[in-house]
Design an enzyme around this catalytic site. Structure first.
Site, PDB file in Angstrom:
ATOM      1  N   MET A  14      42.416  55.541  40.057  1.00  0.00           N
ATOM      2  CA  MET A  14      41.571  56.739  40.001  1.00  0.00           C
ATOM      3  C   MET A  14      41.373  57.299  41.413  1.00  0.00           C
ATOM      4  O   MET A  14      40.326  57.188  42.015  1.00  0.00           O
ATOM      5  CB  MET A  14      40.221  56.383  39.358  1.00  0.00           C
ATOM      6  CG  MET A  14      39.342  57.577  39.040  1.00  0.00           C
ATOM      7  SD  MET A  14      39.985  58.696  37.799  1.00  0.00           S
ATOM      8  CE  MET A  14      39.579  57.812  36.282  1.00  0.00           C
ATOM      9  N   HIS A  15      42.442  57.899  41.953  1.00  0.00           N
ATOM     10  CA  HIS A  15      42.332  58.545  43.264  1.00  0.00           C
ATOM     11  C   HIS A  15      41.960  60.021  43.055  1.00  0.00           C
ATOM     12  O   HIS A  15      41.591  60.420  41.949  1.00  0.00           O
ATOM     13  CB  HIS A  15      43.617  58.353  44.087  1.00  0.00           C
ATOM     14  CG  HIS A  15      44.830  58.966  43.473  1.00  0.00           C
ATOM     15  ND1 HIS A  15      45.236  60.255  43.749  1.00  0.00           N
ATOM     16  CD2 HIS A  15      45.717  58.470  42.576  1.00  0.00           C
ATOM     17  CE1 HIS A  15      46.331  60.529  43.054  1.00  0.00           C
ATOM     18  NE2 HIS A  15      46.638  59.462  42.339  1.00  0.00           N
ATOM     19  N   MET A  16      42.040  60.839  44.084  1.00  0.00           N
ATOM     20  CA  MET A  16      41.484  62.183  44.030  1.00  0.00           C
ATOM     21  C   MET A  16      42.055  63.063  42.914  1.00  0.00           C
ATOM     22  O   MET A  16      41.297  63.682  42.165  1.00  0.00           O
ATOM     23  CB  MET A  16      41.672  62.901  45.361  1.00  0.00           C
ATOM     24  CG  MET A  16      40.967  64.254  45.376  1.00  0.00           C
ATOM     25  SD  MET A  16      41.217  65.229  46.845  1.00  0.00           S
ATOM     26  CE  MET A  16      40.383  64.252  48.054  1.00  0.00           C
ATOM     27  N   ALA A  19      41.054  61.857  39.389  1.00  0.00           N
ATOM     28  CA  ALA A  19      39.597  61.970  39.258  1.00  0.00           C
ATOM     29  C   ALA A  19      39.210  63.435  39.031  1.00  0.00           C
ATOM     30  O   ALA A  19      38.365  63.738  38.186  1.00  0.00           O
ATOM     31  CB  ALA A  19      38.900  61.408  40.492  1.00  0.00           C
ATOM     32  N   GLU A  87      49.991  61.694  35.706  1.00  0.00           N
ATOM     33  CA  GLU A  87      50.947  61.116  36.672  1.00  0.00           C
ATOM     34  C   GLU A  87      52.094  60.430  35.954  1.00  0.00           C
ATOM     35  O   GLU A  87      52.005  59.976  34.891  1.00  0.00           O
ATOM     36  CB  GLU A  87      50.239  60.118  37.582  1.00  0.00           C
ATOM     37  CG  GLU A  87      49.224  60.815  38.435  1.00  0.00           C
ATOM     38  CD  GLU A  87      48.685  59.929  39.539  1.00  0.00           C
ATOM     39  OE1 GLU A  87      48.743  58.698  39.435  1.00  0.00           O
ATOM     40  OE2 GLU A  87      48.205  60.504  40.511  1.00  0.00           O
TER      41      GLU A  87
END
Length: 87
Positions: A14-16, A19, A87
């Site tokens: 859960m990176h930028m 998120a 992704e």
């Protein structure tokens, strides 16, 4: 309140970017959306809280939704997480 357990499958966790996608998807729902991870409740409509939780690939989370659109919000949240958050 409704809830479901699922696993984060996207490779970077859960990176930028994921998120932001999660928050922008959940914001229109008239419900509170919370992610429970490692015993902590996280406001899932806050990008800062989501990123600071450091949720990594393979982590099991519980999504809780409460409010008038709780069922719709929960379905959207689970579908998004299980699809890999773009992704």
């Amino acid at each position: 309140m409704v809830s479901a357990r699922t696993k984060l499958v996207n490779p970077q966790g859960m990176h930028m970017r994921p998120a932001q996608l999660f928050v922008s998807t959940m914001t229109p729902y008239d419900s509170e959306v919370t992610i429970v991870y490692n015993g902590k409740s996280i406001n899932a409509k806050s990008i800062m809280f989501l990123m600071s939780a450091c949720i990594k690939q393979g982590s099991e989370i519980e999504i809780q939704c409460s409010g008038p659109q709780e069922k719709e919000a929960l379905k959207a949240a689970v579908d998004l997480i299980e699809s890999g958050l773009g992704e």
